[in-house]
Motif scaffolding. Sequence first.
Motif: not given
Length: 334
Positions: A15, A42-44, A47, A114, A116-117, A119, A140, A227, A231
Amino acid sequence: MGPSARATLQLRDHHPAVEPLIADVLAGLRAAPKRISPMYFYDARGSVLFDRICELPEYYPTRTEMQILAANADDIAGWIGDDALLVEFGSGSSLKTRVLLDHLPTLSAYVPVDISRSHLMAAAHGISASYPDLEVLPVCADFTQSFALPMSRRSAARTVVFFPGSTIGNFDAPAAVSLMRVMHDVAGRGGGLLVGTDLVKDVSVLIRAYDDAAGVTAAFNLNVLRHLNTELGANFDLEGFRHRAVWNAEASRVEMHLVSLREQQARIGGECIHFAAGEHIVTEHCHKYSLAKFAAQATWAGWIARERWLDERGYFGVNYLEASRERRLPHERM
Ligand code: AVI
């Protein structure tokens, strides 16, 4: 699933760090028109919202592609072949993958990739629980950048990249070609690419798919600002923007915008970004292909079209391509 089963999955975490992400977002917000890469959806939460989009009555792509995969699973599995390594770009919940896995009992390993870790890991654990004999190697990463493939325990006869959903359509033509070249590098000679492409159709069908009655797509679009706030330390006012989906006929794409409802400012990475009332941020391009246009793009990236499956309405295509021995065009430097 017991805790011991969960412990067996090892994440390869590539990431990107926060600083380059802030620089990337700032570069987009300084441009005209302003833009934010769809990667930041695409954060949690994003997703989960995307999974809800896939179930909406208006959002036909997921359902249609699932039907194509299910109806042609034996044929598709035949192209992928025995003992392949399956690498899925933007794997999300890995739902479509299950249709393939049910028909690929000899797969050497499955590599979901992906951004989003959380997910990714939830989906990888789910796959591992359902297919206990399959080695699952989650990565990730921002898949537009080259990344090293993890080593599988069992060597593979070939590598096949799976890229469903028409996510390829979220890239403008040059970026789509370079992404397909990254995939060509990952697959290597003789490798394959199974890719979904959404096709041009009635504009009203397209707009409804990206501006649903329940407002899930609007929430998904606005979540990109949330997001960035959580973040990357930005301070966007989510109440100050609204979702808009427009058809750009010349470019053959639906565009997702966030429209500023008033004159306002937002801070990110110590920089103040000004928005005029009515000004928009482009958050996503969703290109809709003709069969010929996709074939041309694939050829530029060094792929040879082998087989294609469509639904009855001709809404969506699933394509199997093979990596040519040499992906560079004759005039390009080696
Ligand atoms: C991920 N991608 C293929 C979706 C699409 O249809 O372009 C993302 C999406 N955006 C809004 N709804 C769905």
